[in-house]
Design a protein around this motif. Structure first.
Motif, PDB file in Angstrom:
ATOM      1  N   GLY A   1       0.846  -1.191   0.000  1.00 43.38           N
ATOM      2  CA  GLY A   1       0.000   0.000   0.000  1.00 43.38           C
ATOM      3  C   GLY A   1       0.877   1.236   0.000  1.00 43.38           C
ATOM      4  O   GLY A   1       1.977   1.226   0.556  1.00 43.38           O
ATOM      5  N   VAL A   2       0.389   2.296  -0.641  1.00 43.08           N
ATOM      6  CA  VAL A   2       1.172   3.537  -0.738  1.00 43.08           C
ATOM      7  C   VAL A   2       0.292   4.735  -0.394  1.00 43.08           C
ATOM      8  O   VAL A   2      -0.711   4.993  -1.071  1.00 43.08           O
ATOM      9  CB  VAL A   2       1.775   3.700  -2.164  1.00 43.08           C
ATOM     10  N   LEU A   3       0.710   5.472   0.640  1.00 43.96           N
ATOM     11  CA  LEU A   3       0.008   6.710   1.024  1.00 43.96           C
ATOM     12  C   LEU A   3       0.386   7.821   0.053  1.00 43.96           C
ATOM     13  O   LEU A   3       1.563   7.964  -0.276  1.00 43.96           O
ATOM     14  CB  LEU A   3       0.486   7.173   2.402  1.00 43.96           C
ATOM     15  N   THR A   4      -0.576   8.624  -0.359  1.00 44.60           N
ATOM     16  CA  THR A   4      -0.273   9.752  -1.248  1.00 44.60           C
ATOM     17  C   THR A   4      -0.028  10.985  -0.381  1.00 44.60           C
ATOM     18  O   THR A   4      -0.953  11.501   0.253  1.00 44.60           O
ATOM     19  CB  THR A   4      -1.452  10.004  -2.204  1.00 44.60           C
ATOM     20  N   ALA A   5       1.228  11.448  -0.373  1.00 44.11           N
ATOM     21  CA  ALA A   5       1.586  12.555   0.532  1.00 44.11           C
ATOM     22  C   ALA A   5       0.712  13.779   0.271  1.00 44.11           C
ATOM     23  O   ALA A   5       0.176  14.387   1.206  1.00 44.11           O
ATOM     24  CB  ALA A   5       3.064  12.906   0.356  1.00 44.11           C
ATOM     25  N   LEU A   6       0.550  14.153  -1.018  1.00 44.02           N
ATOM     26  CA  LEU A   6      -0.114  15.424  -1.320  1.00 44.02           C
ATOM     27  C   LEU A   6      -1.616  15.394  -1.073  1.00 44.02           C
ATOM     28  O   LEU A   6      -2.277  16.430  -1.123  1.00 44.02           O
ATOM     29  CB  LEU A   6       0.173  15.859  -2.766  1.00 44.02           C
ATOM     30  N   THR A   7      -2.164  14.230  -0.788  1.00 43.33           N
ATOM     31  CA  THR A   7      -3.583  14.158  -0.405  1.00 43.33           C
ATOM     32  C   THR A   7      -3.771  14.753   0.991  1.00 43.33           C
ATOM     33  O   THR A   7      -4.852  15.239   1.334  1.00 43.33           O
ATOM     34  CB  THR A   7      -4.055  12.686  -0.463  1.00 43.33           C
ATOM     35  N   GLN A   8      -2.689  14.732   1.774  1.00 40.37           N
ATOM     36  CA  GLN A   8      -2.753  15.311   3.118  1.00 40.37           C
ATOM     37  C   GLN A   8      -2.493  16.817   3.002  1.00 40.37           C
ATOM     38  O   GLN A   8      -1.633  17.242   2.231  1.00 40.37           O
ATOM     39  CB  GLN A   8      -1.707  14.637   4.022  1.00 40.37           C
ATOM     40  N   PRO A   9      -3.218  17.640   3.759  1.00 39.96           N
ATOM     41  CA  PRO A   9      -3.102  19.092   3.575  1.00 39.96           C
ATOM     42  C   PRO A   9      -1.762  19.679   4.016  1.00 39.96           C
ATOM     43  O   PRO A   9      -1.437  20.805   3.637  1.00 39.96           O
ATOM     44  CB  PRO A   9      -4.251  19.649   4.429  1.00 39.96           C
ATOM     45  N   SER A  10      -0.973  18.948   4.801  1.00 41.87           N
ATOM     46  CA  SER A  10       0.306  19.499   5.287  1.00 41.87           C
ATOM     47  C   SER A  10       1.216  18.336   5.684  1.00 41.87           C
ATOM     48  O   SER A  10       0.745  17.212   5.900  1.00 41.87           O
ATOM     49  CB  SER A  10       0.056  20.362   6.525  1.00 41.87           C
TER      50      SER A  10
END
Ligand code: NAD
Length: 333
Positions: A40-49
């Motif tokens: 699984g890969v978290l998308t960094a830019l989906t998080q606001p900061s």
């Protein structure tokens, strides 16, 4: 068991990566993919900061003890993100697997490698793959024309791109774009890939955070239901062919062409995010690969990966019988 250089490097069971997807790569999906044996890969830019990314990494860890990664994509953006801040936050939180993508990734790759991280670099051209290899990446994720999101400007399909990657690259590569079933997965392995990257297929799973209407829209779609936008702006993106996408294409085709400002309000990611929240497929732009034409159900990530693992092994076993070979599965090494 599908044992490849990718499964060995990452410590995963199935050589399948859930690539970064804006608004989709969130803890629940990431953990479900990793728990099921993929990456699984978290998308960094989906998080606001960067601080919110720290919280998402911690949340993912409460849901799985298996390996997972973080994606950082460097592309034109309406509000340029603090890429360094996101990278630093993830490294400080102990993430050791990164998927990088986009333009001029050199500094980011160097930073991750100097911190002992494994880097999967996503690119769409052999020349970019070779540059990334020189920068020390561990795995190339090679994206054919079929992919969702940004396929580059060369329009090379996966079959040729993968065969070229097998000839040209020294590091392992994984195949991305157009893969959503066991036939594509097995074909990628036959072409020399150490695994696959799937995005659209994982969007259409039980644990995916998008609205049920959009999952059902994917199931109902065919391979003719995506379109390229931003071709004239040299930032081509494959998206679902809806009213907004066709409006963007029409603006780009006007005599004299279009500037980004002419389409900015139509294409903003903030508007696209509403598609997934509201379940209205025509509300904004949303990424989808031509693999929509291969997707006809909404399984859990566990059901999906177990099915793929079993069917890929059957296909490879069948081919082995056809050529009369004996011995082990060709992808085990
Ligand atoms: P956004 O709202 O900043 O931009 C919307 C779209 O317009 C994106 O495709 C972007 O690349 C494009 N764009 C922005 N400025 C542009 C310009 N000046 N010229 C040409 N095209 C331009 O995007 P967002 O949805 O908030 O996403 C943030 C960033 O993440 C963007 O760069 C986007 O491309 C990228 N992205 C990442 C993933 C991923 O899987 N990690 C997927 C899709 C997009």
């Amino acid at each position: 068991m599908l044992t490849t250089p990718l499964t060995k490097l990452l410590g995963i069971r199935i050589p399948a990566v859930q690539g970064g997807m804006q608004w989709v790569g969130v803890p629940r999906l990431v953990a479900a993919v990793s728990e099921a044996g993929g990456l699984g890969v978290l998308t960094a830019l989906t998080q606001p900061s960067p601080e919110a990314l720290r919280a998402a990494i911690r949340e993912t860890r409460t849901l799985t003890s298996k390996p997972f990664g973080v994606n950082i994509t460097l592309l034109p953006s309406i509000n340029p993100p603090d890429y360094e801040g996101y990278a630093r936050a993830a490294v400080e939180e102990g993430v050791r697997i990164f998927e990088t993508a986009g333009n001029n990734p050199g500094a980011l790759i160097k930073y991750f490698k100097s911190n002992g991280c494994i880097v999967l670099h996503k690119c769409t051209a052999i020349r970019h793959a070779k540059s990334a290899e020189r920068l020390g990446v561990d795995v190339i994720s090679i994206d054919g024309l079929e992919c969702a999101g940004h396929p580059g400007e060369d329009d090379i399909g996966g079959l040729v791109l993968m065969a070229r990657a097998a000839k040209e690259l020294k590091v392992p590569f994984i195949a991305s774009g157009g893969i959503a079933d066991a036939r594509g997965f097995a074909a990628a392995l036959a072409l020399g890939a150490a695994g696959v990257n799937m995005g659209t297929r994982f969007m259409c799973t039980v644990e995916s955070p998008i609205h049920q209407n959009i999952k059902e829209k994917i199931v109902a779609s065919t391979e003719r239901d995506t379109v390229h936008i931003f071709r004239t702006l040299h930032n081509t993106a494959r998206v679902f062919k809806n009213k907004v996408a066709m409006e963007v294409v029409a603006i780009e085709r006007r005599p004299g062409g279009a500037k980004f400002e002419d389409v900015k309000d139509l294409v903003s990611g903030a508007r696209g995010r509403k598609v997934y929240e509201l379940g209205d497929p025509d509300y904004g732009i949303w990424s989808a690969g031509i693999a929509v034409g291969l997707i006809d159900d909404i399984p859990t990530c566990k059901e999906l990966l177990e099915r793929l693992e079993k069917q890929v092994a059957e296909i490879i076993g069948g081919l082995t019988r056809v050529v009369g070979a004996s011995g082990s599965c060709p992808v085990s090494n």
